[in-house]
Design a protein around this motif. Sequence first.
Motif, PDB file in Angstrom:
ATOM      1  N   LEU A   1     -38.666   6.751 -14.853  1.00  9.20           N
ATOM      2  CA  LEU A   1     -39.011   8.005 -14.191  1.00  9.20           C
ATOM      3  C   LEU A   1     -38.095   8.290 -12.998  1.00  9.20           C
ATOM      4  CD1 LEU A   1     -42.920   8.082 -14.352  1.00  9.20           C
ATOM      5  CD2 LEU A   1     -41.206   8.859 -16.007  1.00  9.20           C
ATOM      6  N   ASN A   2     -37.572   7.250 -12.345  1.00 12.37           N
ATOM      7  CA  ASN A   2     -36.593   7.469 -11.287  1.00 12.37           C
ATOM      8  C   ASN A   2     -35.343   8.145 -11.842  1.00 12.37           C
ATOM      9  OD1 ASN A   2     -37.982   6.480  -9.067  1.00 12.37           O
ATOM     10  ND2 ASN A   2     -37.201   4.403  -9.267  1.00 12.37           N
ATOM     11  N   HIS A   3     -34.889   7.674 -13.000  1.00 12.35           N
ATOM     12  CA  HIS A   3     -33.715   8.277 -13.635  1.00 12.35           C
ATOM     13  C   HIS A   3     -34.004   9.726 -14.030  1.00 12.35           C
ATOM     14  CE1 HIS A   3     -32.030   4.078 -14.956  1.00 12.35           C
ATOM     15  NE2 HIS A   3     -31.812   4.344 -13.678  1.00 12.35           N
ATOM     16  N   TYR A   4     -35.198   9.970 -14.528  1.00 10.63           N
ATOM     17  CA  TYR A   4     -35.551  11.338 -14.921  1.00 10.63           C
ATOM     18  C   TYR A   4     -35.647  12.248 -13.706  1.00 10.63           C
ATOM     19  CZ  TYR A   4     -38.109  15.365 -16.600  1.00 10.63           C
ATOM     20  OH  TYR A   4     -38.488  16.653 -16.879  1.00 10.63           O
ATOM     21  N   LEU A   5     -36.186  11.756 -12.613  1.00 10.72           N
ATOM     22  CA  LEU A   5     -36.299  12.563 -11.394  1.00 10.72           C
ATOM     23  C   LEU A   5     -34.915  12.962 -10.884  1.00 10.72           C
ATOM     24  CD1 LEU A   5     -38.150  13.729  -9.201  1.00 10.72           C
ATOM     25  CD2 LEU A   5     -38.028  11.527  -8.035  1.00 10.72           C
ATOM     26  N   HIS A   6     -33.973  12.038 -10.922  1.00 11.88           N
ATOM     27  CA  HIS A   6     -32.601  12.347 -10.522  1.00 11.88           C
ATOM     28  C   HIS A   6     -32.019  13.426 -11.417  1.00 11.88           C
ATOM     29  CE1 HIS A   6     -28.456  11.837  -9.232  1.00 11.88           C
ATOM     30  NE2 HIS A   6     -28.104  11.575 -10.473  1.00 11.88           N
ATOM     31  N   LEU A   7     -32.234  13.312 -12.709  1.00  6.35           N
ATOM     32  CA  LEU A   7     -31.727  14.305 -13.658  1.00  6.35           C
ATOM     33  C   LEU A   7     -32.353  15.668 -13.409  1.00  6.35           C
ATOM     34  CD1 LEU A   7     -30.094  14.980 -16.228  1.00  6.35           C
ATOM     35  CD2 LEU A   7     -32.079  14.250 -17.562  1.00  6.35           C
ATOM     36  N   GLN A   8     -33.636  15.694 -13.091  1.00  4.95           N
ATOM     37  CA  GLN A   8     -34.319  16.965 -12.859  1.00  4.95           C
ATOM     38  C   GLN A   8     -33.768  17.667 -11.622  1.00  4.95           C
ATOM     39  OE1 GLN A   8     -38.665  16.983 -11.974  1.00  4.95           O
ATOM     40  NE2 GLN A   8     -38.821  18.206 -13.841  1.00  4.95           N
ATOM     41  N   VAL A   9     -33.465  16.914 -10.571  1.00  4.74           N
ATOM     42  CA  VAL A   9     -32.867  17.501  -9.364  1.00  4.74           C
ATOM     43  C   VAL A   9     -31.516  18.124  -9.707  1.00  4.74           C
ATOM     44  CG1 VAL A   9     -31.873  16.985  -7.103  1.00  4.74           C
ATOM     45  CG2 VAL A   9     -34.080  15.998  -7.759  1.00  4.74           C
ATOM     46  N   MET A  10     -30.715  17.437 -10.511  1.00  2.77           N
ATOM     47  CA  MET A  10     -29.414  17.968 -10.925  1.00  2.77           C
ATOM     48  C   MET A  10     -29.584  19.235 -11.757  1.00  2.77           C
ATOM     49  SD  MET A  10     -27.448  14.431 -11.952  1.00  2.77           S
ATOM     50  CE  MET A  10     -26.049  15.333 -12.608  1.00  2.77           C
ATOM     51  N   GLN A  11     -30.580  19.250 -12.627  1.00  4.53           N
ATOM     52  CA  GLN A  11     -30.816  20.414 -13.474  1.00  4.53           C
ATOM     53  C   GLN A  11     -31.200  21.634 -12.646  1.00  4.53           C
ATOM     54  OE1 GLN A  11     -33.777  18.788 -16.148  1.00  4.53           O
ATOM     55  NE2 GLN A  11     -32.275  18.534 -17.778  1.00  4.53           N
ATOM     56  N   LEU A  12     -32.056  21.449 -11.664  1.00  2.00           N
ATOM     57  CA  LEU A  12     -32.496  22.564 -10.834  1.00  2.00           C
ATOM     58  C   LEU A  12     -31.325  23.131 -10.025  1.00  2.00           C
ATOM     59  CD1 LEU A  12     -35.937  21.211  -9.607  1.00  2.00           C
ATOM     60  CD2 LEU A  12     -35.557  23.129 -11.165  1.00  2.00           C
ATOM     61  N   ALA A  13     -30.459  22.263  -9.525  1.00  2.00           N
ATOM     62  CA  ALA A  13     -29.296  22.729  -8.782  1.00  2.00           C
ATOM     63  C   ALA A  13     -28.359  23.511  -9.694  1.00  2.00           C
ATOM     64  CB  ALA A  13     -28.562  21.539  -8.156  1.00  2.00           C
TER      65      ALA A  13
ATOM     66  N   SER B   1     -23.091  30.798 -24.852  1.00  3.06           N
ATOM     67  CA  SER B   1     -23.754  30.305 -23.650  1.00  3.06           C
ATOM     68  C   SER B   1     -22.740  29.805 -22.633  1.00  3.06           C
ATOM     69  CB  SER B   1     -24.703  29.167 -24.019  1.00  3.06           C
ATOM     70  OG  SER B   1     -25.236  28.544 -22.867  1.00  3.06           O
ATOM     71  N   CYS B   2     -23.129  29.869 -21.354  1.00  2.00           N
ATOM     72  CA  CYS B   2     -22.289  29.301 -20.313  1.00  2.00           C
ATOM     73  C   CYS B   2     -22.294  27.772 -20.423  1.00  2.00           C
ATOM     74  CB  CYS B   2     -22.794  29.723 -18.932  1.00  2.00           C
ATOM     75  SG  CYS B   2     -24.539  29.354 -18.643  1.00  2.00           S
ATOM     76  N   LEU B   3     -21.375  27.133 -19.709  1.00  2.00           N
ATOM     77  CA  LEU B   3     -21.266  25.680 -19.752  1.00  2.00           C
ATOM     78  C   LEU B   3     -22.483  24.984 -19.148  1.00  2.00           C
ATOM     79  CD1 LEU B   3     -17.496  25.225 -18.803  1.00  2.00           C
ATOM     80  CD2 LEU B   3     -18.534  25.096 -21.077  1.00  2.00           C
ATOM     81  N   CYS B   4     -23.332  25.753 -18.483  1.00  2.00           N
ATOM     82  CA  CYS B   4     -24.529  25.158 -17.882  1.00  2.00           C
ATOM     83  C   CYS B   4     -25.458  24.570 -18.942  1.00  2.00           C
ATOM     84  CB  CYS B   4     -25.291  26.194 -17.064  1.00  2.00           C
ATOM     85  SG  CYS B   4     -24.389  26.772 -15.615  1.00  2.00           S
ATOM     86  N   TYR B   5     -25.381  25.067 -20.174  1.00  2.00           N
ATOM     87  CA  TYR B   5     -26.281  24.524 -21.206  1.00  2.00           C
ATOM     88  C   TYR B   5     -26.005  23.035 -21.410  1.00  2.00           C
ATOM     89  CZ  TYR B   5     -28.161  23.124 -25.634  1.00  2.00           C
ATOM     90  OH  TYR B   5     -28.818  22.421 -26.599  1.00  2.00           O
ATOM     91  N   SER B   6     -24.744  22.681 -21.594  1.00  2.00           N
ATOM     92  CA  SER B   6     -24.420  21.258 -21.807  1.00  2.00           C
ATOM     93  C   SER B   6     -24.718  20.450 -20.553  1.00  2.00           C
ATOM     94  CB  SER B   6     -22.960  21.085 -22.220  1.00  2.00           C
ATOM     95  OG  SER B   6     -22.098  21.627 -21.241  1.00  2.00           O
ATOM     96  N   ALA B   7     -24.522  21.068 -19.385  1.00  2.00           N
ATOM     97  CA  ALA B   7     -24.800  20.357 -18.130  1.00  2.00           C
ATOM     98  C   ALA B   7     -26.299  20.134 -17.937  1.00  2.00           C
ATOM     99  CB  ALA B   7     -24.244  21.142 -16.950  1.00  2.00           C
ATOM    100  N   LEU B   8     -27.134  21.042 -18.462  1.00  2.00           N
ATOM    101  CA  LEU B   8     -28.584  20.967 -18.287  1.00  2.00           C
ATOM    102  C   LEU B   8     -29.264  20.205 -19.406  1.00  2.00           C
ATOM    103  CD1 LEU B   8     -29.218  24.615 -17.084  1.00  2.00           C
ATOM    104  CD2 LEU B   8     -29.477  22.570 -15.716  1.00  2.00           C
ATOM    105  N   SER B   9     -28.535  19.895 -20.471  1.00  5.13           N
ATOM    106  CA  SER B   9     -29.143  19.213 -21.610  1.00  5.13           C
ATOM    107  C   SER B   9     -29.410  17.764 -21.266  1.00  5.13           C
ATOM    108  CB  SER B   9     -28.241  19.294 -22.832  1.00  5.13           C
ATOM    109  OG  SER B   9     -28.070  20.631 -23.217  1.00  5.13           O
ATOM    110  N   VAL B  10     -30.547  17.259 -21.784  1.00  4.89           N
ATOM    111  CA  VAL B  10     -30.932  15.865 -21.525  1.00  4.89           C
ATOM    112  C   VAL B  10     -30.241  14.955 -22.534  1.00  4.89           C
ATOM    113  CG1 VAL B  10     -32.832  14.233 -21.470  1.00  4.89           C
ATOM    114  CG2 VAL B  10     -33.140  16.537 -20.587  1.00  4.89           C
TER     115      VAL B  10
END
Length: 228
Positions: free
Chosen positions: A126-138, A219-228
């Motif tokens: 869950l720590n790893h997921y929380l880090h990923l979620q912060v990156m996704q929101l940014a 789609s913009c490049l954000c899709y690949s950046a936001l993908s899990v």
Amino acid sequence: MSVNRPSTIENQLLLRLSPTERDRIGAQSDCIELSHGSVLYVSGHAIEHAYFPRSAVICLMATLPDHQPLEMSLVGNEGMLGASLVLGVSSAPMQASVHSPGSCLRLSRVQLQAALSEIPELRTTLNHYLHLQVMQLAQSAACIHFHDIEQRLARWLLMTHDRVHCDHFHFTHECLANMLGVRRSGVTLAAGLLQHQGLIHYTRGEITIVDRKGLEAVSCLCYSALSV
């Protein structure tokens, strides 16, 4: 948004745990059905439960007085709702409501805290997921500011497609407008452009993904950046 999905979908975060630890979480949690539009969190209010979607999809929304909510992120079976509890923060940072109905595993705040203490593997995951979620929101915030409506609509449709696990789903015009932070006329124009290119079929809120590869190209490049 209503969809038809296979019934064998499992939460991917929990699948990363060992079978023994996964069974421990399963024994402590409630398997519930979430209905479309149900509000799970209100911004600034106490978080009572953590949710691990199986087939449901949950949206996180930023809210401002006198404005429509703006969808910032989607949580499907790749993630969880309530990741801030891992940090000991028990107030909701954003509003969360059910984007697509389906099943979900639910733990109370107390149960999750106990599980985090007893299962180090869960805390690490869950720590790893929380880090990923912060990156996704940014990344999502930057996308809203810099990219055009057509690109962002393609991204949101791809993200939804990844989480609902089927090619056909229903979006109201209001829902699409909230996703993009635009007026309904902007939604009509962007969806029309994607349909004209043969990437989707869209009529009266019914959307079918026709050409996923083409949608990814638009789609913009954000899709690949936001993908899990």
